[in-house]
Design a protein around this motif. Sequence first.
Motif, PDB file in Angstrom:
ATOM      1  N   LEU A 324      26.687  30.455  43.621  1.00 13.82           N
ATOM      2  CA  LEU A 324      26.633  30.746  42.818  1.00 13.82           C
ATOM      3  C   LEU A 324      27.366  29.606  41.297  1.00 13.82           C
ATOM      4  O   LEU A 324      27.828  29.605  41.286  1.00 13.82           O
ATOM      5  CB  LEU A 324      26.731  32.144  41.587  1.00 13.82           C
ATOM      6  CG  LEU A 324      26.817  33.230  43.547  1.00 13.82           C
ATOM      7  CD1 LEU A 324      27.830  34.492  42.902  1.00 13.82           C
ATOM      8  CD2 LEU A 324      25.597  33.770  43.277  1.00 13.82           C
ATOM      9  N   PRO A 328      22.945  26.995  33.698  1.00 14.86           N
ATOM     10  CA  PRO A 328      21.971  26.704  34.211  1.00 14.86           C
ATOM     11  C   PRO A 328      22.038  25.003  35.020  1.00 14.86           C
ATOM     12  O   PRO A 328      22.165  24.695  34.750  1.00 14.86           O
ATOM     13  CB  PRO A 328      21.062  26.084  32.459  1.00 14.86           C
ATOM     14  CG  PRO A 328      21.964  27.349  31.417  1.00 14.86           C
ATOM     15  CD  PRO A 328      23.515  27.423  32.355  1.00 14.86           C
ATOM     16  N   VAL A 366      21.713  29.337  43.234  1.00 21.38           N
ATOM     17  CA  VAL A 366      21.249  30.528  41.784  1.00 21.38           C
ATOM     18  C   VAL A 366      21.985  30.408  41.121  1.00 21.38           C
ATOM     19  O   VAL A 366      23.328  30.345  40.703  1.00 21.38           O
ATOM     20  CB  VAL A 366      21.536  31.302  42.363  1.00 21.38           C
ATOM     21  CG1 VAL A 366      21.170  32.631  41.318  1.00 21.38           C
ATOM     22  CG2 VAL A 366      20.856  31.960  44.036  1.00 21.38           C
ATOM     23  N   TYR A 367      21.440  29.990  40.556  1.00 25.95           N
ATOM     24  CA  TYR A 367      21.843  29.339  38.180  1.00 25.95           C
ATOM     25  C   TYR A 367      21.786  30.600  37.175  1.00 25.95           C
ATOM     26  O   TYR A 367      21.466  31.452  37.693  1.00 25.95           O
ATOM     27  CB  TYR A 367      21.305  28.139  37.899  1.00 25.95           C
ATOM     28  CG  TYR A 367      21.040  26.921  38.769  1.00 25.95           C
ATOM     29  CD1 TYR A 367      22.474  26.260  38.582  1.00 25.95           C
ATOM     30  CD2 TYR A 367      20.036  26.479  40.073  1.00 25.95           C
ATOM     31  CE1 TYR A 367      21.835  24.917  39.410  1.00 25.95           C
ATOM     32  CE2 TYR A 367      20.204  26.033  40.125  1.00 25.95           C
ATOM     33  CZ  TYR A 367      21.575  24.133  40.380  1.00 25.95           C
ATOM     34  OH  TYR A 367      21.204  23.486  41.367  1.00 25.95           O
ATOM     35  N   THR A 368      23.027  30.500  36.620  1.00 26.19           N
ATOM     36  CA  THR A 368      23.148  31.764  35.285  1.00 26.19           C
ATOM     37  C   THR A 368      23.446  32.999  35.829  1.00 26.19           C
ATOM     38  O   THR A 368      22.781  33.748  35.418  1.00 26.19           O
ATOM     39  CB  THR A 368      22.071  31.265  34.791  1.00 26.19           C
ATOM     40  OG1 THR A 368      20.645  31.545  34.432  1.00 26.19           O
ATOM     41  CG2 THR A 368      21.700  30.106  33.548  1.00 26.19           C
ATOM     42  N   THR A 369      24.214  32.819  36.510  1.00 24.28           N
ATOM     43  CA  THR A 369      24.686  34.038  37.647  1.00 24.28           C
ATOM     44  C   THR A 369      25.927  34.324  37.620  1.00 24.28           C
ATOM     45  O   THR A 369      26.633  33.342  38.439  1.00 24.28           O
ATOM     46  CB  THR A 369      23.530  34.002  39.085  1.00 24.28           C
ATOM     47  OG1 THR A 369      22.566  34.009  38.189  1.00 24.28           O
ATOM     48  CG2 THR A 369      23.974  35.653  39.709  1.00 24.28           C
ATOM     49  N   LYS A 389      22.421  38.010  36.021  1.00 26.33           N
ATOM     50  CA  LYS A 389      21.962  37.179  35.342  1.00 26.33           C
ATOM     51  C   LYS A 389      22.941  36.709  33.908  1.00 26.33           C
ATOM     52  O   LYS A 389      23.555  37.793  33.261  1.00 26.33           O
ATOM     53  CB  LYS A 389      20.643  37.174  34.858  1.00 26.33           C
ATOM     54  CG  LYS A 389      19.547  37.223  35.872  1.00 26.33           C
ATOM     55  CD  LYS A 389      20.157  36.549  37.163  1.00 26.33           C
ATOM     56  CE  LYS A 389      19.090  34.906  36.861  1.00 26.33           C
ATOM     57  NZ  LYS A 389      19.274  33.445  37.899  1.00 26.33           N
ATOM     58  N   ASP A 391      22.834  34.610  30.182  1.00 24.32           N
ATOM     59  CA  ASP A 391      22.399  33.562  29.277  1.00 24.32           C
ATOM     60  C   ASP A 391      23.842  33.211  28.165  1.00 24.32           C
ATOM     61  O   ASP A 391      24.533  34.197  27.763  1.00 24.32           O
ATOM     62  CB  ASP A 391      21.357  34.875  28.116  1.00 24.32           C
ATOM     63  CG  ASP A 391      20.639  33.649  27.642  1.00 24.32           C
ATOM     64  OD1 ASP A 391      20.211  32.915  27.906  1.00 24.32           O
ATOM     65  OD2 ASP A 391      19.995  34.479  26.866  1.00 24.32           O
ATOM     66  N   GLU A 405      25.914  38.440  29.851  1.00 24.99           N
ATOM     67  CA  GLU A 405      25.073  39.368  30.908  1.00 24.99           C
ATOM     68  C   GLU A 405      23.998  39.311  30.073  1.00 24.99           C
ATOM     69  O   GLU A 405      24.165  40.035  29.077  1.00 24.99           O
ATOM     70  CB  GLU A 405      25.809  40.526  32.051  1.00 24.99           C
ATOM     71  CG  GLU A 405      27.109  39.826  31.744  1.00 24.99           C
ATOM     72  CD  GLU A 405      27.694  41.532  32.704  1.00 24.99           C
ATOM     73  OE1 GLU A 405      27.208  42.800  33.097  1.00 24.99           O
ATOM     74  OE2 GLU A 405      28.962  41.056  33.487  1.00 24.99           O
ATOM     75  N   SER A 409      19.761  43.127  34.123  1.00 25.47           N
ATOM     76  CA  SER A 409      19.351  41.989  35.059  1.00 25.47           C
ATOM     77  C   SER A 409      20.174  42.016  37.284  1.00 25.47           C
ATOM     78  O   SER A 409      20.175  41.200  37.156  1.00 25.47           O
ATOM     79  CB  SER A 409      19.214  40.780  34.705  1.00 25.47           C
ATOM     80  OG  SER A 409      21.184  40.219  34.198  1.00 25.47           O
ATOM     81  N   GLU A 410      20.961  43.155  36.782  1.00 23.39           N
ATOM     82  CA  GLU A 410      21.430  43.371  37.762  1.00 23.39           C
ATOM     83  C   GLU A 410      20.687  43.887  39.525  1.00 23.39           C
ATOM     84  O   GLU A 410      19.319  44.182  39.411  1.00 23.39           O
ATOM     85  CB  GLU A 410      22.618  44.769  37.932  1.00 23.39           C
ATOM     86  CG  GLU A 410      23.579  44.474  36.540  1.00 23.39           C
ATOM     87  CD  GLU A 410      23.329  45.202  35.589  1.00 23.39           C
ATOM     88  OE1 GLU A 410      22.146  45.079  35.577  1.00 23.39           O
ATOM     89  OE2 GLU A 410      23.983  44.996  34.539  1.00 23.39           O
TER      90      GLU A 410
END
Length: 499
Positions: A324, A328, A366-369, A389, A391, A405, A409-410
């Motif tokens: 993780l 980005p 896995v990005y932005t997570t 996710k 942002d 968060e 998006s969970e």
Amino acid sequence: MGKPTGFIDYKRQDKAAEEPKKRIKHFREFHTPLPKEEQELQGARCMACGVPFCQSGQMISGMASGCPLHNLVPEWNDLIYHGNWEEAYYRLIKTNNFPEFTSRVCPALCEKACTCGLHEDPVSTQANEYGIIESAYDLGYAKARIPKVRTGKKVAVIGSGPSGLAAADQLNKRGHLVTVFERDDKAGGLLRYGIPNMKLEKQVIDRKIAIMEEEGVVFKTGCNVGKDIKASSILKEFDRVILTCGASNPRDIRAEGRDAKGIYFAVDFLKSTTKALWANNMELKDGTYISAKGKRVMVIGGGDTGNDCVGTSMRHGAKSMLQLEMLPKAPDERAEDNPWPEWPKVCKTDYGQEESAAVFGQDPRVYTTTVKEFVKDSKGNVCKAVLVKLDSKTDEKTGRKMMAEVPGSEYTVEVDLVLIAAGFLGSESYVTKAFGVEVNERTNVATKDEEYETNVKNVFAAGDMHRGQSLVVWAIREGREVAREVDLSLMGYTNLSVQ
């Protein structure tokens, strides 16, 4: 510059890496050095440009451009092109105490700032450095040089990572009596227990430690100053004290279910493997280390330590891999606002990610997570993780950018082993409190700008403990600089060089 057209005549060649599916079967270094003749031609590619950013080590847009040690790169590149490997070694160690370490683990800031790399491939400077130092050991140049004169001044170095070793090496060369205290069972600090064998085999550290001991440096391992040994006794026995204990407080993850079994800090995971390998002649025996064998592994953090966790887990025989990253994905090529010679803010796929992709068919990142919750089974073991996710948003009050968060998006993934590689927070309080030194808001030991003496007379600090988590090459530079400052305070003058 021996061959003005060298960068045109010869293409870049680097040490070849063993194929990922083969190298995960062992914990040895997996690069094959170039033949000496080819390495000499690589030296010819150096342009000896008028402004060698490779050795500048200056900060541009908040990032280092070139080598912080100011290595004399064009000089020793030219020397190996002419086959003068011995003189190249002496020019190399003039600025770098430990090229056997940096040529293996440094991200090669010199190459990222290479003028040749502006339009073509940069000079393979790190491979050339490796060739120089290993040739020096093979041919006997890299031998002990015992100081002829001793000053009688005694210096204690607390911590034996790259900064502490550099300070000890410099001060011993000056003729001071140096004792290095290390709380672990072997010297090396981050180099030994924070960096896996496949990047830096531990006999490389032992080889250099043995030379330093022959030169007069005393190492006392298994000595935890501030707990086993009182700071007051150290201050009474030694004329000066240098704190180089690293930034060893791992940053934790605040999420529900964090107390589940099977969640470890990266440093504990990596250390357990290194110790198990050392104890069992480079073989892993079940029950002697934190194992990823047959497990669904999730690594939290995308830096070098996170990648090392991925590579180590692959060698254990992980069942699956997930890594993780909160931020980005960086661009694959330099953006217009990130011009050379700035450090390139581009996506880097490191050895661990290559290995995971080779085995499982895709990049593990896995990005932005991030993790929102850890789920336990009936025995209290982690079995799932709820991810969310992120942002980028701007805080209305402070105006600062932050990752927030994304509602709704969970999603849930199955995991058996979680490794937290989210960075470090600074020095450990029991050491700073024992010596009474002040710390800043980041819990790094506080000093005046570009100085190393603390608020406590005769106590200095350097390395990650002083500047925060950073690169080995920066730690060595701070070790050299603090040694110069300590020498000046002891003798009233100094001839120790920092570049």
